[in-house]
Design an enzyme around this catalytic site. Structure first.
Site, PDB file in Angstrom:
ATOM      1  N   VAL A   1       0.827  -1.214   0.000  1.00  0.00           N
ATOM      2  CA  VAL A   1       0.000   0.000   0.000  1.00  0.00           C
ATOM      3  C   VAL A   1       0.859   1.260   0.000  1.00  0.00           C
ATOM      4  CG1 VAL A   1      -1.906  -1.118   1.219  1.00  0.00           C
ATOM      5  CG2 VAL A   1      -0.187   0.153   2.531  1.00  0.00           C
ATOM      6  N   GLU A   2       2.174   1.101   0.018  1.00  0.00           N
ATOM      7  CA  GLU A   2       3.030   2.288   0.013  1.00  0.00           C
ATOM      8  C   GLU A   2       3.843   2.341  -1.292  1.00  0.00           C
ATOM      9  OE1 GLU A   2       4.571   3.447   3.951  1.00  0.00           O
ATOM     10  OE2 GLU A   2       3.561   1.707   4.764  1.00  0.00           O
TER      11      GLU A   2
END
Lengths: 351, 351
Positions: free
Chosen positions: A141-142
């Protein structure tokens, strides 16, 4: 177990102190003396690191890596995206936005003075900044990258290969993911903010006004300093969020059980590292959930949740005024010039 | 109409020149003389702007605005996101990623030396950098903001209000969207890259090797310089992409008709501003579609599409080597320290 004991010991000491200083406002010098027992100024020079050398070569390489969006799979995100050196070392979002516009699970903590924290992340799952640095790079998610792809990217550009050789002299194969992390840690160690008005006060200068002094006294008196102490005014220990009264699910979402996910012991349920309060006026929104935008509101929430204290408006206002004296000198960062990609550089994969 | 005539005139002149210099390789000084008729070094000092003052106050304010992600609705994007001063003034993506992870329609042009372009954007729809600056801020696929929200954001932080007052002295209401654009333009005017090896050659230094000199000669001889001339080696006129032979739909997507969308005249169908070639080795991928990653391939595509020339591998290699001498001194940019948000600052709206 050890942590819980440490916490109780600290709290007991603080309560004893609070009792000792109850009553009429203290004289400046007495308050300074108490404060110096609890807090410590940020040193003017870059701190040493265990197991890492803060050489100019390593810091400069770290700055390049910190600012290079090609360290992410999409080519869009760098460390700087979520730990912006222009905005207090944070991104100013509730929780960070990452690869594919996914919202991350927690508010991004500041990189400023992070070197002084006992461990990194809200749950302390990384022992130091080097261990921290490799997390977001790989998180789906990063930055959604892999160590192999990072190394391929670095090896594709001679200027990076040379910079690693200079930053890690004598190593046969300096371009490694471990060294990537060490260089970023060395750069981040330079991102300290000394010489705040409060630090000047600790050192003997009369830099705080009456309200700020009253706020400092209340901060100690009410017990805030039990958890938010030391050089970073926090970041040293782990405590349950909602020690006295659990906040609402907006502030403390039920799905995020904090340090429990790291230790899997019941006593770590909803336990988080006490937030370091340095430059707190720059790092809204507050808490791991990032839902509180006003410093005064954050103080009030903490009072109820951690201390069982229904702080008066005046006390909240005084404490917030004191906290705004924790803003230090922001490090001057020259934006690094990054080497151009080559035919061997992996293409960005935003989609 | 005027543009088309200008184009033909320039081309005719170049062809005449190419004919004149055909035959054996020119002596260094003869080639330098020809080159000085077509090209111009980037000045060492920041250029003046029509209708804008490049004062220190205005430049510093512009740097703050350029780097401030709060100028976007999401709080994630700033000008710097797509025009990264660390990576040649571009984002290195095929087309930029914007609000909600939308892919923009075109490759982001470099901010470096953009001040020397006749107009801004690939289709020249903005007359200058100030007019350009207000585009991406409002574009739904980029920063997705509104002028009102930008002004509200700026007015919520006293340091911005003060900086506007200093940058626009004597104005009753300095915090305006027009002044926002002028400040960014003033900052961007400082982002020039003088003193490339080619510029030193133009000024009389023997800074190019044999292959680079051969590449320069081929660049003129083959007619590249008809469109890529002047101080920015391009950026001065508009030309049909596929003047001689239209490239495939991957390089020239049919749905993007270029300047036609601006002028709505048939002769502007698939017409684009000739790309400025300064620092071209830093600004991959190439063309408005951003699908070509290698400089050599871009040169080959241009040869076929614009000149009807099937350049030899040697010529392509020589021209690419010459183009790599156009990399100048990258401006040193100190990352600005941005003022903290207040209770009046609009919250980021990433979702």
């Amino acid at each position: 177990m050890e942590i819980q004991i440490m916490f109780r010991t600290t709290l007991t000491a603080a309560v004893a102190l609070a009792t000792a200083i109850a009553g009429p406002a203290l004289a400046n010098d007495e308050l300074r003396e108490y404060a110096n027992e609890l807090f410590e100024p940020i040193p003017l020079s870059t701190p040493d690191l265990d197991g890492n050398m803060v050489t100019r070569q390593r810091v400069d390489l770290g700055a390049m890596l910190f600012f290079d969006p090609r360290m992410s799979r999409s080519g869009l995100f760098s460390c700087q995206s979520c730990h912006n050196v222009g905005t207090g070392g944070v991104d100013g979002l509730e929780t960070s936005i990452g690869h594919g516009w996914q919202a991350g699970p927690r508010n991004s903590p500041t990189v400023f003075n992070a070197v002084f924290n006992i461990a990194q992340f809200w749950d302390g799952r990384a022992a130091d900044l080097a261990e921290q640095a490799v997390g977001p790079v790989q998180a789906g998610v990063e930055m959604n990258n892999t160590p192999e792809r990072v190394i391929d990217t670095l090896n594709s550009m001679q200027a990076y290969v040379d910079a690693f050789a200079e930053a890690f002299p004598g190593e046969d194969d300096p371009v490694t993911f471990d060294n990537f992390a060490l260089a970023i840690e060395a750069f981040e160690a330079t991102l300290t903010t000394p010489n705040s008005r409060f630090d000047q006060f600790l050192m003997g200068a009369d830099t705080l006004d009456e309200q700020e002094l009253a706020g400092l006294e209340a901060f100690i008196d009410q017990g805030c300093a039990a958890c938010h102490a030391g050089v970073n005014m926090g970041g040293q220990d782990y405590y349950p969020f909602g020690l006295v009264e659990r906040p609402g699910a907006d502030v403390l979402p039920e799905g995020d059980r904090g340090r429990f996910a790291v230790t899997e012991t019941a006593m770590d349920d909803y336990v988080f590292r006490a937030a370091p309060l340095r430059n707190i006026e720059l790092t809204a929104p507050y808490f791991h959930s990032g839902v509180v935008w006003e410093l005064e509101e954050a103080v009030a929430v903490m009072g109820v949740a951690q201390l069982g204290a229904d702080l008066s408006e005046q006390e909240i206002s005084d404490i917030a005024a004191f906290l705004r004296t924790l803003t230090g000198e922001i490090p001057e960062v020259v934006h690094p010039v990054l080497p151009p990609r080559t035919a061997d550089t992996p293409l960005p994969e935003p989609m």
